[in-house]
Design a protein around this motif. Structure first.
Motif, PDB file in Angstrom:
ATOM      1  N   ASN A   1      37.348  54.042  33.000  1.00  0.00           N
ATOM      2  CA  ASN A   1      36.582  54.345  34.700  1.00  0.00           C
ATOM      3  C   ASN A   1      36.270  52.591  35.255  1.00  0.00           C
TER       4      ASN A   1
ATOM      5  N   LYS B   1      35.438  52.067  37.579  1.00  0.00           N
ATOM      6  CA  LYS B   1      34.573  51.673  39.049  1.00  0.00           C
ATOM      7  C   LYS B   1      34.549  51.113  39.834  1.00  0.00           C
TER       8      LYS B   1
ATOM      9  N   HIS C   1      33.030  62.535  41.207  1.00  0.00           N
ATOM     10  CA  HIS C   1      32.466  61.596  40.950  1.00  0.00           C
ATOM     11  C   HIS C   1      30.995  61.795  40.714  1.00  0.00           C
TER      12      HIS C   1
ATOM     13  N   GLU D   1      28.666  59.219  41.220  1.00  0.00           N
ATOM     14  CA  GLU D   1      28.368  58.021  41.879  1.00  0.00           C
ATOM     15  C   GLU D   1      28.840  57.941  43.217  1.00  0.00           C
TER      16      GLU D   1
ATOM     17  N   GLU E   1      30.256  64.853  32.682  1.00  0.00           N
ATOM     18  CA  GLU E   1      29.922  63.491  32.688  1.00  0.00           C
ATOM     19  C   GLU E   1      27.465  64.239  32.771  1.00  0.00           C
TER      20      GLU E   1
ATOM     21  N   ILE F   1      24.635  58.502  32.003  1.00  0.00           N
ATOM     22  CA  ILE F   1      25.900  57.623  32.945  1.00  0.00           C
ATOM     23  C   ILE F   1      24.961  56.195  32.820  1.00  0.00           C
ATOM     24  N   SER F   2      25.787  55.611  32.101  1.00  0.00           N
ATOM     25  CA  SER F   2      25.486  53.881  32.184  1.00  0.00           C
ATOM     26  C   SER F   2      24.448  53.441  32.612  1.00  0.00           C
TER      27      SER F   2
ATOM     28  N   GLY G   1      32.348  62.588  28.824  1.00  0.00           N
ATOM     29  CA  GLY G   1      31.853  61.051  29.969  1.00  0.00           C
ATOM     30  C   GLY G   1      30.126  60.793  29.979  1.00  0.00           C
ATOM     31  N   GLY G   2      29.638  59.334  29.447  1.00  0.00           N
ATOM     32  CA  GLY G   2      27.937  59.301  29.377  1.00  0.00           C
ATOM     33  C   GLY G   2      27.705  58.208  28.467  1.00  0.00           C
ATOM     34  N   SER G   3      28.139  57.073  28.672  1.00  0.00           N
ATOM     35  CA  SER G   3      27.999  56.131  28.247  1.00  0.00           C
ATOM     36  C   SER G   3      28.299  55.649  26.368  1.00  0.00           C
ATOM     37  N   VAL G   4      29.471  56.506  26.800  1.00  0.00           N
ATOM     38  CA  VAL G   4      30.386  56.437  25.419  1.00  0.00           C
ATOM     39  C   VAL G   4      30.904  55.100  25.280  1.00  0.00           C
TER      40      VAL G   4
ATOM     41  N   LEU H   1      36.002  59.616  28.696  1.00  0.00           N
ATOM     42  CA  LEU H   1      36.102  59.162  29.731  1.00  0.00           C
ATOM     43  C   LEU H   1      34.925  58.051  29.221  1.00  0.00           C
ATOM     44  N   PRO H   2      35.545  56.165  28.973  1.00  0.00           N
ATOM     45  CA  PRO H   2      34.225  56.043  29.075  1.00  0.00           C
ATOM     46  C   PRO H   2      34.354  54.716  30.618  1.00  0.00           C
ATOM     47  N   GLY H   3      32.822  54.474  30.832  1.00  0.00           N
ATOM     48  CA  GLY H   3      32.870  53.645  31.644  1.00  0.00           C
ATOM     49  C   GLY H   3      32.672  52.144  31.982  1.00  0.00           C
ATOM     50  N   LYS H   4      31.371  51.848  31.809  1.00  0.00           N
ATOM     51  CA  LYS H   4      31.324  50.295  31.350  1.00  0.00           C
ATOM     52  C   LYS H   4      31.863  50.449  29.774  1.00  0.00           C
TER      53      LYS H   4
HETATM   54  C1  PEP Z   1      31.441  56.970  33.983  1.00  0.00           C
HETATM   55  O1  PEP Z   1      30.704  56.908  34.488  1.00  0.00           O
HETATM   56  O2  PEP Z   1      32.525  57.524  34.670  1.00  0.00           O
HETATM   57  C2  PEP Z   1      31.058  56.899  32.822  1.00  0.00           C
HETATM   58  C3  PEP Z   1      30.785  57.499  31.933  1.00  0.00           C
HETATM   59  O3  PEP Z   1      30.055  55.674  32.752  1.00  0.00           O
HETATM   60  P1  PEP Z   1      29.134  55.148  31.816  1.00  0.00           P
HETATM   61  O4  PEP Z   1      30.213  55.613  30.047  1.00  0.00           O
HETATM   62  O5  PEP Z   1      29.033  53.271  32.009  1.00  0.00           O
HETATM   63  O6  PEP Z   1      28.248  55.598  31.546  1.00  0.00           O
END
Ligand code: PEP
Length: 258
Positions: A13, A15, A98, A100, A168, A173-174, A214-217, A235-238
Motif C-alpha cells: 500500500n 498510500k 482502510h 486512514e 490492521e 500502523i506506522s 498489516g501494521g508496520s510489517v 499488507l506492508p505500507g511503509k
Molecule cells: C497500512 O496502513 O496499510 C500499513 C500497513 O502501513 P504500515 O506498514 O506503514 O504500518
C-alpha cells in the motif's frame, strides 16, 4: 482450503506516495527487477489512482490494486473513481475501509456499499478491519466483529470467497503516533476470531477467504508473521516504498510457499 494450501499474497500500500510519476516509475521498476524470479507468491501493488494505468504496462508479474473506489458506476460524484472504471483499466484489487480513510469519516455503511460496488464490477475487495487499542476487557473483539458484520452485510455466501480481509490493528500502523509493535500471537488470536465470525455468518464458503496482516510489517518480522500469525499474506505500507525491503518480504513469502 487451509491457510497452508492457499497461495500467499503480498499487497503493497503506497498510500499517497511518491509525489511524481517519475519517482513512482523508478520505484516500480526497481521492485520489478528484484522480484523477477518469484513464481509462487501473488504480488499486488496499490499506488495512487493517477499512476495505475501507466504502471500497469511495466510488469506482468505485479498486479495493480487501488486504495479506494466509489460504489456508483458513474454520475454526479465529484472527485470519486468508480469500481467499474478501475476494472476497465485492468485493475483486479481494491483496498476498502482502510483506517486512514475511516479517520477521514468513512463508516461501515459506506464501506459496505463500496464492497458491493467492487464485487459487482468484478474487483476483489481487500477489506481492512482493526481496533485502535487493545483494552483489558477485550472489547476490541466486539469492535472488529461489528466492523466485519456491518461491512459485509448483504454479501452472499457465493461472493464471500472473493473478499480478502486485512487485519490492521491501528495501534501498530506506522502512521499512528506512539505506535506499538504487534506480535504474531496478537495477529493469530484475531485471525482465529475473524474466521469464527465469517464461518458463523457465511458457513463453509468462508474457509476460502484469505486473511492478511498489516501494521508496520517489515523485512525483519515478515517471516514470523507469515509462520505464526495464522495468515495468508501481508499488507506492508511503509516497507512497500523501499524496493529492497519490499522484495525481501516477497522473497520470504516465496520461500515459505515452497
Ligand atoms: C497500512 O496502513 O496499510 C500499513 C500497513 O502501513 P504500515 O506498514 O506503514 O504500518
Amino acid at each position: 482450503m487451509s491457510e497452508k494450501t492457499t497461495k500467499r499474497l503480498i499487497v503493497g500500500n503506497w498510500k499517497m506516495n511518491p509525489s511524481s510519476f517519475k519517482e513512482a516509475e523508478k520505484l516500480f521498476i526497481e521492485i520489478t527487477k528484484l522480484i523477477s524470479h518469484i513464481k509462487k507468491t501473488d504480488i499486488i501493488v496499490c499506488p495512487p489512482f493517477l499512476y495505475i494505468e501507466k504502471l500497469k504496462k511495466l510488469s506482468r508479474k505485479i498486479q495493480l490494486g487501488a486504495q479506494d473506489s466509489f460504489w456508483e458506476n458513474g454520475g454526479a460524484y465529484t472527485g470519486e473513481v468508480s469500481s467499474e472504471m478501475l476494472y476497465n483499466t485492468g485493475i483486479k484489487y481494491v483496498i476498502l475501509g482502510h483506517s486512514e480513510r475511516r479517520q477521514m469519516g468513512e463508516n461501515n455503511n459506506f464501506i459496505n456499499k463500496k464492497i458491493k460496488g467492487a464485487l459487482a464490477s468484478g474487483l476483489i475487495p481487500i477489506l481492512c478491519v482493526g481496533e485502535s487499542e487493545r483494552d483489558l476487557e477485550h472489547n476490541y473483539f466486539n469492535f472488529v466483529k461489528t466492523q466485519l458484520l456491518e461491512c459485509l452485510n448483504g454479501i452472499s455466501k457465493n461472493s464471500i470467497s472473493k473478499v480478502i480481509i486485512a487485519y490492521e490493528p491501528i495501534w501498530a500502523i506506522s502512521s499512528t503516533k506512539d505506535r506499538k509493535d504487534a506480535k504474531p500471537e496478537d495477529c493469530k488470536e484475531m485471525t482465529i476470531f475473524i474466521r469464527k465470525i465469517l464461518s458463523d455468518k457465511f458457513g463453509s464458503e468462508s474457509s476460502r477467504v484469505k486473511i492478511i496482516y498489516g501494521g508496520s510489517v517489515n523485512d525483519k518480522d515478515a517471516e514470523l508473521f507469515l509462520k505464526d500469525g495464522g495468515i495468508n499474506g501481508l499488507l506492508p505500507g511503509k516497507a512497500s516504498l523501499d524496493p529492497k525491503k519490499f522484495s525481501k518480504i516477497i522473497e520470504i513469502c516465496e520461500t515459505l510457499n515452497k
